[in-house]
Write a protein that holds these residues in place. Sequence first.
Motif, mmCIF file in Angstrom:
data_model
loop_
_atom_site.group_PDB
_atom_site.id
_atom_site.type_symbol
_atom_site.label_atom_id
_atom_site.label_comp_id
_atom_site.label_asym_id
_atom_site.label_seq_id
_atom_site.Cartn_x
_atom_site.Cartn_y
_atom_site.Cartn_z
ATOM 1 N N TYR A 56 -34.830 -24.958 -19.750
ATOM 2 C CA TYR A 56 -34.294 -26.031 -18.908
ATOM 3 C C TYR A 56 -32.773 -26.054 -18.993
ATOM 4 O O TYR A 56 -32.075 -26.208 -17.980
ATOM 5 C CB TYR A 56 -34.882 -27.371 -19.347
ATOM 6 C CG TYR A 56 -34.672 -28.502 -18.372
ATOM 7 C CD1 TYR A 56 -35.518 -28.667 -17.289
ATOM 8 C CD2 TYR A 56 -33.619 -29.388 -18.528
ATOM 9 C CE1 TYR A 56 -35.334 -29.697 -16.373
ATOM 10 C CE2 TYR A 56 -33.411 -30.424 -17.622
ATOM 11 C CZ TYR A 56 -34.275 -30.573 -16.557
ATOM 12 O OH TYR A 56 -34.070 -31.600 -15.663
ATOM 13 N N ASN A 59 -31.381 -22.871 -17.290
ATOM 14 C CA ASN A 59 -31.518 -22.953 -15.837
ATOM 15 C C ASN A 59 -30.484 -23.903 -15.234
ATOM 16 O O ASN A 59 -29.982 -23.674 -14.132
ATOM 17 C CB ASN A 59 -32.929 -23.396 -15.448
ATOM 18 C CG ASN A 59 -33.951 -22.281 -15.583
ATOM 19 O OD1 ASN A 59 -33.592 -21.105 -15.544
ATOM 20 N ND2 ASN A 59 -35.210 -22.636 -15.760
ATOM 21 N N LYS A 62 -27.443 -21.932 -15.102
ATOM 22 C CA LYS A 62 -27.611 -20.852 -14.128
ATOM 23 C C LYS A 62 -27.432 -21.359 -12.699
ATOM 24 O O LYS A 62 -26.755 -20.718 -11.883
ATOM 25 C CB LYS A 62 -29.002 -20.226 -14.298
ATOM 26 C CG LYS A 62 -29.260 -19.008 -13.426
ATOM 27 C CD LYS A 62 -30.644 -18.448 -13.712
ATOM 28 C CE LYS A 62 -30.960 -17.293 -12.771
ATOM 29 N NZ LYS A 62 -32.328 -16.763 -12.995
ATOM 30 N N TYR A 75 -29.126 -13.426 -21.162
ATOM 31 C CA TYR A 75 -28.240 -14.312 -20.403
ATOM 32 C C TYR A 75 -26.787 -14.031 -20.759
ATOM 33 O O TYR A 75 -26.451 -13.824 -21.924
ATOM 34 C CB TYR A 75 -28.576 -15.769 -20.707
ATOM 35 C CG TYR A 75 -29.911 -16.212 -20.158
ATOM 36 C CD1 TYR A 75 -30.011 -16.841 -18.930
ATOM 37 C CD2 TYR A 75 -31.091 -15.989 -20.881
ATOM 38 C CE1 TYR A 75 -31.236 -17.251 -18.419
ATOM 39 C CE2 TYR A 75 -32.324 -16.392 -20.379
ATOM 40 C CZ TYR A 75 -32.385 -17.023 -19.148
ATOM 41 O OH TYR A 75 -33.605 -17.419 -18.656
ATOM 42 N N GLY A 137 -33.204 -20.544 -6.151
ATOM 43 C CA GLY A 137 -33.038 -20.983 -7.530
ATOM 44 C C GLY A 137 -31.626 -20.957 -8.057
ATOM 45 O O GLY A 137 -31.389 -21.319 -9.208
#
Length: 332
Positions: A56, A59, A62, A75, A137
């Motif tokens: 979470y 993201n 991101k 990452y 996304g």
Amino acid sequence: MSIIHIEKNIGIPKYKQIVTSIENAIALKQIKLGDKLPSINSIRSKYKLSRDTILYAYNDLKVRGIIESIPGKGYYVNSESVYITQKVFLLFDELNAFKEDLYNSFLTNLNETIEVDIFFHHFNYDVFKKLIYDNLGKYNYYIIMPAKLEKTELILNKIPQKKVYILDQTNSELSHYPAIYQNFEKDIFNGLVDGLKLLKKYDHLIFLFEEDKQPNGLLKGFKKFCSMNRFKNTVIESLEGFEIEKGDVFIIPDDRNLIRIIKKVKETKYKIASDIGIISYNDTLLKEIVEDGITTISTDFKAMGKKLAQMISNNEGEQIENENKLIIRNSL
């Protein structure tokens, strides 16, 4: 040195502490562009956190463009602009003068912590589809100008509904999305009604309608006006081979064709306004000047951009019909 700092019982969610830790590490130059971040498994093991909590947090970073994931590798730091809180995907059909006004107004009225990336589909369904699929996304909001493309709802269904905003043109398949739109049928009809006194000085209304680009509402509104007021009228797709005559009024939605009709009139003995009328669609600063002013039917693109910024900043879900009016100048 660990860049992740987690404290218990301080009232701040663990995922938020991970986000803040990485933001601080970037701001303090402890990690830089391209550096690899701790793996999900290493954070999970060290702090006894769930995988979902870490995902979470990652993201969140991101979506804001601060980090990126590389499949099979991990990452990495993708941006040092940690002040960015939200990212917006803005998809236009094309860029022209009036849409530039819309875009600039949108940016001017946005909070500086919101970053906007702009794309163009140029009325091509495959380009439209690829741009959206390639960016799923990656953004907090997706502002879409679908133009006249068909079945765009099949693509937009891939994005969470609460993240999508429709701009300029909409249709029944997209009616469940928040939107700022033009009512093309009503707007052109009302604009022509407002200019009726001047239009009665002419004999023939000619509407240059490009079916693959122009909204069907424009054609419906034009036909409705001509029928109710008994105007001789013609719809053409191109000026090529069309012979102009005294008493013609041209309604031109596209700026390229506006230049062509002005050039075509100049090649004859006729004069703009006295012999040939011109109404353009969508106002720009240039149309105030060209030929001492071109009459336009136009929405307020600056107001559209401002309201769009307010909707994004406040996470509003309205459907708003943007105002439109006839601006009479010396071409009519």
